[in-house]
Design an enzyme around this catalytic site. Structure first.
Site, PDB file in Angstrom:
ATOM      1  N   ARG A  28       0.839  -1.206   0.000  1.00  0.00           N
ATOM      2  CA  ARG A  28       0.000   0.000   0.000  1.00  0.00           C
ATOM      3  C   ARG A  28       0.873   1.255   0.000  1.00  0.00           C
ATOM      4  O   ARG A  28       0.998   1.944  -0.997  1.00  0.00           O
ATOM      5  CB  ARG A  28      -0.947  -0.019   1.216  1.00  0.00           C
ATOM      6  N   ASP A  29       1.496   1.545   1.114  1.00  0.00           N
ATOM      7  CA  ASP A  29       2.296   2.759   1.238  1.00  0.00           C
ATOM      8  C   ASP A  29       3.489   2.741   0.293  1.00  0.00           C
ATOM      9  O   ASP A  29       3.930   3.781  -0.196  1.00  0.00           O
ATOM     10  CB  ASP A  29       2.764   2.903   2.689  1.00  0.00           C
ATOM     11  N   HIS A  39       6.726   4.381  12.716  1.00  0.00           N
ATOM     12  CA  HIS A  39       6.692   4.340  11.245  1.00  0.00           C
ATOM     13  C   HIS A  39       7.722   5.368  10.762  1.00  0.00           C
ATOM     14  O   HIS A  39       7.467   6.569  10.799  1.00  0.00           O
ATOM     15  CB  HIS A  39       5.275   4.698  10.771  1.00  0.00           C
ATOM     16  N   HIS A  68      10.546   6.943   7.970  1.00  0.00           N
ATOM     17  CA  HIS A  68      11.089   7.077   6.621  1.00  0.00           C
ATOM     18  C   HIS A  68      12.584   7.353   6.734  1.00  0.00           C
ATOM     19  O   HIS A  68      13.057   7.878   7.745  1.00  0.00           O
ATOM     20  CB  HIS A  68      10.376   8.202   5.865  1.00  0.00           C
ATOM     21  N   CYS A  80       6.117   9.950  -0.025  1.00  0.00           N
ATOM     22  CA  CYS A  80       4.866  10.643   0.285  1.00  0.00           C
ATOM     23  C   CYS A  80       4.597  11.683  -0.785  1.00  0.00           C
ATOM     24  O   CYS A  80       5.400  12.598  -0.986  1.00  0.00           O
ATOM     25  CB  CYS A  80       4.933  11.312   1.648  1.00  0.00           C
ATOM     26  N   ASN A 101       9.948   4.467   2.820  1.00  0.00           N
ATOM     27  CA  ASN A 101       9.894   3.918   4.159  1.00  0.00           C
ATOM     28  C   ASN A 101      11.177   3.156   4.452  1.00  0.00           C
ATOM     29  O   ASN A 101      11.898   2.743   3.547  1.00  0.00           O
ATOM     30  CB  ASN A 101       8.733   2.921   4.259  1.00  0.00           C
TER      31      ASN A 101
END
Length: 301
Positions: free
Chosen positions: A15-16, A207, A209, A240, A249
């Site tokens: 997803r991300d 989370h 990056h 992002c 990430n």
């Protein structure tokens, strides 16, 4: 504080990791990625997102992906569902866990989801209530916890307020995201000290990056604060779209290497994970973003 003996990794690559890719990615390739990840031992995979394809075209096939993956017992297959329309679509697709996301920065909230922090939280209330009525778990995200591309530094107290609202609303876990990757170990420890005073630490996740190359160091700092859940993306995929310059990430392979070195249990096979990452990178025609995976693959060749 004692470092946790067991850590849960939340794989956000499908997803991300993929949502910001410009080229079309087939449903078959997405399905293969999810199945490869669970075959490597990952017990939580964020498969897709039920948002408007106008805003995130890459996630348009999420329902088809959910229909075709080989669901393994004990594995959580989650999806982002930030509003009632998205939640209803996720429910129809057989999703058993959804995620909602807020920002700790007002400017980022406006740029990302076109509303204030307070308005975004109000939108989540009916989603959480509907999910609980259906027996579906809800996970919360807070972005820009260690910096915002528009506001700069974000006070930890502001992050704590948003995280506490999500937790009180019914999110069983709240993931704190360093969206632009500017955090460092000291700031990370301070963040969890402040947020941990309002939300139990066993209900918090990290989370990170890797824009400044500090993600693994920040995860170690989080471990020292008793955090035992971390989001990561295979091969370091992601970025992002609303944060200029934000790179991917932290790579799941790099996080796993850290955990293995510390003797922390994850249940994940590093070699299989590296192969899964290399396979999707070949599909995307891009270099693998994991240093650990590159080293493993070079050694094997």
């Amino acid at each position: 504080m004692t470092i946790p003996k067991k850590v849960r990794l939340v794989e956000v690559g499908p997803r991300d990791g993929l949502q910001n890719e410009k080229q079309p990615i087939s449903v078959a390739d997405k399905v293969r990625l999810v199945d490869d990840l669970t075959a490597a031992g990952l017990g939580y995979v964020e498969v897709g997102s039920f948002v408007s394809p106008k805003w995130v075209p890459q996630m348009a096939g999420s329902a088809e992906v959910f229909a075709q993956i080989q669901r393994k017992p004990g594995v959580t297959y989650a999806a982002l569902a930030p509003n009632m329309k998205g939640f209803e679509a996720a429910l129809e697709a057989g999703v058993k866990e959804v995620a909602v996301f807020a920002a700790a920065s007002e400017a980022f909230s406006q740029k990302n989801i076109n509303c204030s922090i307070a308005e975004s939280l109000a939108r989540f209330v009916p989603v959480v209530e509907a999910a609980r009525a259906q027996g579906i778990s809800v996970r919360g995200y807070v972005s820009c916890v260690l910096g915002c591309p528009y506001e700069g530094e974000v006070p930890a107290e502001q992050v704590a307020a948003v995280a506490a609202e999500l937790f009180a609303m019914g999110c069983y876990e709240v993931s704190l995201g360093d969206t632009i990757g500017t955090g460092n170990a000291g700031a990370t420890r301070h963040l969890f000290e402040v947020v941990g005073a309002q939300v139990p630490r066993d209900k918090l996740a990290g989370h990170f990056h890797d824009t400044y190359g500090q993600a693994v160091a920040n995860i170690y700092a989080s471990l020292l604060e008793g955090i035992s859940v971390f989001d990561s993306s295979v091969a370091g995929l992601g970025g992002c779209p609303y944060a200029k310059g934000a790179t991917g990430n932290v790579a799941t392979e790099d996080v796993l290497y850290l955990m293995n070195g510390l003797g922390i249990e994850t249940g994940i096979d590093l070699d299989k994970l590296a192969a899964a990452g290399q396979r999707i990178c070949a599909v995307l025609g891009k270099d693998n973003g994991s240093r650990v995976a590159r080293a493993i693959l070079a050694r094997a060749s």
